[in-house]
Design an enzyme around this catalytic site. Structure first.
Site, PDB file in Angstrom:
ATOM      1  N   THR A  99       4.509   3.641   4.165  1.00  0.00           N
ATOM      2  CA  THR A  99       5.751   2.906   4.788  1.00  0.00           C
ATOM      3  C   THR A  99       6.072   1.733   4.476  1.00  0.00           C
ATOM      4  O   THR A  99       7.163   1.331   4.517  1.00  0.00           O
ATOM      5  CB  THR A  99       5.490   3.224   6.435  1.00  0.00           C
ATOM      6  OG1 THR A  99       4.315   2.521   6.768  1.00  0.00           O
ATOM      7  CG2 THR A  99       5.478   4.602   6.955  1.00  0.00           C
ATOM      8  N   ALA A 119       7.137  -0.982   1.293  1.00  0.00           N
ATOM      9  CA  ALA A 119       8.122  -0.819   0.206  1.00  0.00           C
ATOM     10  C   ALA A 119       7.456  -0.266  -0.823  1.00  0.00           C
ATOM     11  O   ALA A 119       8.082   0.782  -1.913  1.00  0.00           O
ATOM     12  CB  ALA A 119       8.790  -2.177   0.227  1.00  0.00           C
ATOM     13  N   PHE A 120       6.533  -0.908  -1.813  1.00  0.00           N
ATOM     14  CA  PHE A 120       5.645  -0.558  -2.640  1.00  0.00           C
ATOM     15  C   PHE A 120       5.120   0.784  -2.513  1.00  0.00           C
ATOM     16  O   PHE A 120       5.344   1.790  -3.520  1.00  0.00           O
ATOM     17  CB  PHE A 120       4.710  -1.511  -3.003  1.00  0.00           C
ATOM     18  CG  PHE A 120       4.257  -1.610  -4.407  1.00  0.00           C
ATOM     19  CD1 PHE A 120       5.237  -1.731  -5.446  1.00  0.00           C
ATOM     20  CD2 PHE A 120       3.018  -1.464  -4.707  1.00  0.00           C
ATOM     21  CE1 PHE A 120       4.818  -1.653  -6.774  1.00  0.00           C
ATOM     22  CE2 PHE A 120       2.511  -1.370  -6.188  1.00  0.00           C
ATOM     23  CZ  PHE A 120       3.253  -1.568  -7.241  1.00  0.00           C
ATOM     24  N   LYS A 140       1.817   4.679  13.196  1.00  0.00           N
ATOM     25  CA  LYS A 140       3.100   5.278  12.874  1.00  0.00           C
ATOM     26  C   LYS A 140       2.750   6.695  12.781  1.00  0.00           C
ATOM     27  O   LYS A 140       3.266   7.515  12.291  1.00  0.00           O
ATOM     28  CB  LYS A 140       3.664   4.738  11.401  1.00  0.00           C
ATOM     29  CG  LYS A 140       4.264   3.190  11.641  1.00  0.00           C
ATOM     30  CD  LYS A 140       4.849   3.067  10.492  1.00  0.00           C
ATOM     31  CE  LYS A 140       5.563   1.596  10.712  1.00  0.00           C
ATOM     32  NZ  LYS A 140       6.363   1.136   9.385  1.00  0.00           N
ATOM     33  N   THR A 182      -4.114  -1.977  -5.005  1.00  0.00           N
ATOM     34  CA  THR A 182      -3.997  -3.457  -4.541  1.00  0.00           C
ATOM     35  C   THR A 182      -4.442  -4.431  -5.476  1.00  0.00           C
ATOM     36  O   THR A 182      -5.573  -4.098  -5.770  1.00  0.00           O
ATOM     37  CB  THR A 182      -4.639  -3.518  -3.145  1.00  0.00           C
ATOM     38  OG1 THR A 182      -4.249  -2.482  -2.327  1.00  0.00           O
ATOM     39  CG2 THR A 182      -4.357  -4.779  -2.642  1.00  0.00           C
ATOM     40  N   TYR A 197      -0.203   2.529 -20.767  1.00  0.00           N
ATOM     41  CA  TYR A 197       1.065   3.076 -21.035  1.00  0.00           C
ATOM     42  C   TYR A 197       1.375   3.069 -22.423  1.00  0.00           C
ATOM     43  O   TYR A 197       2.197   4.260 -22.929  1.00  0.00           O
ATOM     44  CB  TYR A 197       2.254   2.324 -20.241  1.00  0.00           C
ATOM     45  CG  TYR A 197       2.094   2.046 -18.830  1.00  0.00           C
ATOM     46  CD1 TYR A 197       1.093   2.727 -18.055  1.00  0.00           C
ATOM     47  CD2 TYR A 197       2.488   0.878 -18.143  1.00  0.00           C
ATOM     48  CE1 TYR A 197       0.597   2.339 -16.659  1.00  0.00           C
ATOM     49  CE2 TYR A 197       2.211   0.401 -16.925  1.00  0.00           C
ATOM     50  CZ  TYR A 197       1.178   1.132 -16.213  1.00  0.00           C
ATOM     51  OH  TYR A 197       1.080   1.002 -14.859  1.00  0.00           O
ATOM     52  N   GLU A 210     -10.864  -5.510 -22.677  1.00  0.00           N
ATOM     53  CA  GLU A 210     -10.534  -6.571 -22.961  1.00  0.00           C
ATOM     54  C   GLU A 210     -11.703  -7.728 -22.953  1.00  0.00           C
ATOM     55  O   GLU A 210     -12.799  -7.030 -22.704  1.00  0.00           O
ATOM     56  CB  GLU A 210      -9.486  -7.034 -21.934  1.00  0.00           C
ATOM     57  CG  GLU A 210      -9.912  -6.850 -20.595  1.00  0.00           C
ATOM     58  CD  GLU A 210      -8.586  -6.737 -19.322  1.00  0.00           C
ATOM     59  OE1 GLU A 210      -8.932  -7.338 -18.329  1.00  0.00           O
ATOM     60  OE2 GLU A 210      -7.519  -6.555 -19.851  1.00  0.00           O
ATOM     61  N   HIS A 269      -6.199 -10.530 -15.945  1.00  0.00           N
ATOM     62  CA  HIS A 269      -6.781  -9.900 -14.993  1.00  0.00           C
ATOM     63  C   HIS A 269      -8.033 -10.729 -14.501  1.00  0.00           C
ATOM     64  O   HIS A 269      -8.417 -11.891 -15.215  1.00  0.00           O
ATOM     65  CB  HIS A 269      -7.588  -8.569 -15.540  1.00  0.00           C
ATOM     66  CG  HIS A 269      -6.753  -7.458 -15.754  1.00  0.00           C
ATOM     67  ND1 HIS A 269      -6.820  -6.903 -16.686  1.00  0.00           N
ATOM     68  CD2 HIS A 269      -5.850  -7.244 -15.032  1.00  0.00           C
ATOM     69  CE1 HIS A 269      -5.969  -5.771 -16.707  1.00  0.00           C
ATOM     70  NE2 HIS A 269      -5.202  -5.885 -15.653  1.00  0.00           N
TER      71      HIS A 269
END
Length: 307
Positions: A17, A19-20, A43, A101, A170, A220, A258
């Site tokens: 619930t 936004a992200f 909820k 997260t 990606y 890395e 990172h």
């Protein structure tokens, strides 16, 4: 085949619930992922609705898993509460928890790692882009997308990708796809110093998967996880492997991006890891734009067909 997830895997989203979490739950549903439940304390009984989907929301992970059969959680819970969200997955006996997260305190992750010893649940992340197992539909739809990775750049195929970096994940996937080389599963393990699943864990799964014919491993600076995986691959895996190490120009002692990307010793540097890759028979990409071509070179040398 694939590793860790399949198009049939049932997913719940902790923080659906917010936004992200809501945005990426929508994108996963659009991709064809079996998002069967959401979890937001207080909820329970409500629904998350999107494009004809009506996903029930529960107060706890245990309730969601029992009611829907979900075996995997995608965690979009704010940092102060994320460690407890991971442990809730452990208590519920889920197979996999994927923590997107960023910024979870290291001391919280140390507590999580200790609590997860011997547990059934595997953790991927935190601070990771998640996983994608492409489907056979247009734009690889019909697969399983967990997290924030763009699903549409994937193509169903036989290359496994594992990376600490989201954006480099990606990039590697896109390079493969435009060369008509598909992926079995893509796993972003995250860049935090204390995480749940390592390069070694993932390459072992890829090595054992008969449908994964080649591997791209992206690392890395910081730590020795990539070298550990490279040495295991040399001793145990005959599949072609390409590698890339980011941070070649990073000055010692300075954290780059990172939380785990910081050189603490001679073996943490990009040069040391690249040297180890070469010694272990991994074809090294000199730049990010060379990752797919490096794997093609490695496959050609071993007489392996990737597409």
């Amino acid at each position: 085949m694939s590793i860790l997830i399949t198009p049939e895997t049932k997913i719940l989203v902790q923080g659906i619930t917010g936004a992200f979490g809501a945005k990426h739950a929508q994108l996963s549903l659009d991709y064809g992922t079996q998002v069967v439940a959401g979890v937001t304390p207080g909820k329970g009984g409500q629904f998350f609705e999107h494009a004809g989907h009506k996903v029930p929301i529960f107060n706890t992970v245990a309730e969601a898993a029992k009611a829907t059969g979900a075996t995997v959680s995608c965690i979009f819970v704010p940092p102060p509460f994320a460690a407890d969200a991971i442990l809730e997955c452990v208590d519920a006996g889920l197979d996999l928890a994927v923590a997107i997260t960023e910024g979870i305190p290291i001391k919280d992750m140390v507590r999580v790692k200790h609590a997860m010893r011997g547990a059934k649940t595997r953790l991927v992340g935190p601070n990771c882009p998640g996983l994608v197992t492409p489907g056979a539909g247009e734009g690889s739809k019909g697969g399983c997308r967990i997290g924030i990775a763009p699903g549409y750049i994937n193509k169903k195929g036989h290359v496994g990708v594992v990376s600490r970096s989201g954006t480099l994940t990606y990039e590697a996937v896109y390079q493969l796809t435009v060369k008509n080389i598909g992926q079995s599963t893509t796993v972003g393990i995250g860049g935090d110093p204390v995480n749940g699943t390592s390069h070694l864990d993932v390459v072992k799964l890829f090595a054992a998967d008969p449908d994964t014919h080649g591997i791209i491993m992206i690392g890395e600076i910081g730590g020795n996880a990539e070298v550990e995986a490279a040495r295991w691959l040399k001793a145990n895996c005959k599949k072609p492997v390409a590698g890339f190490i980011a941070g070649a120009t990073a000055p010692a002692g300075r954290r780059m991006g990172h939380a785990g990307a910081i050189v603490g010793g001679a073996e943490d540097t990009a040069a040391a890891k690249i040297k180890a890759f070469k010694e272990c028979g991994i074809e090294v990409a000199e730049t990010p734009s060379d990752m797919a071509d490096a794997l093609i070179r490695a496959a050609k040398a071993r007489g392996v067909t990737l597409s």
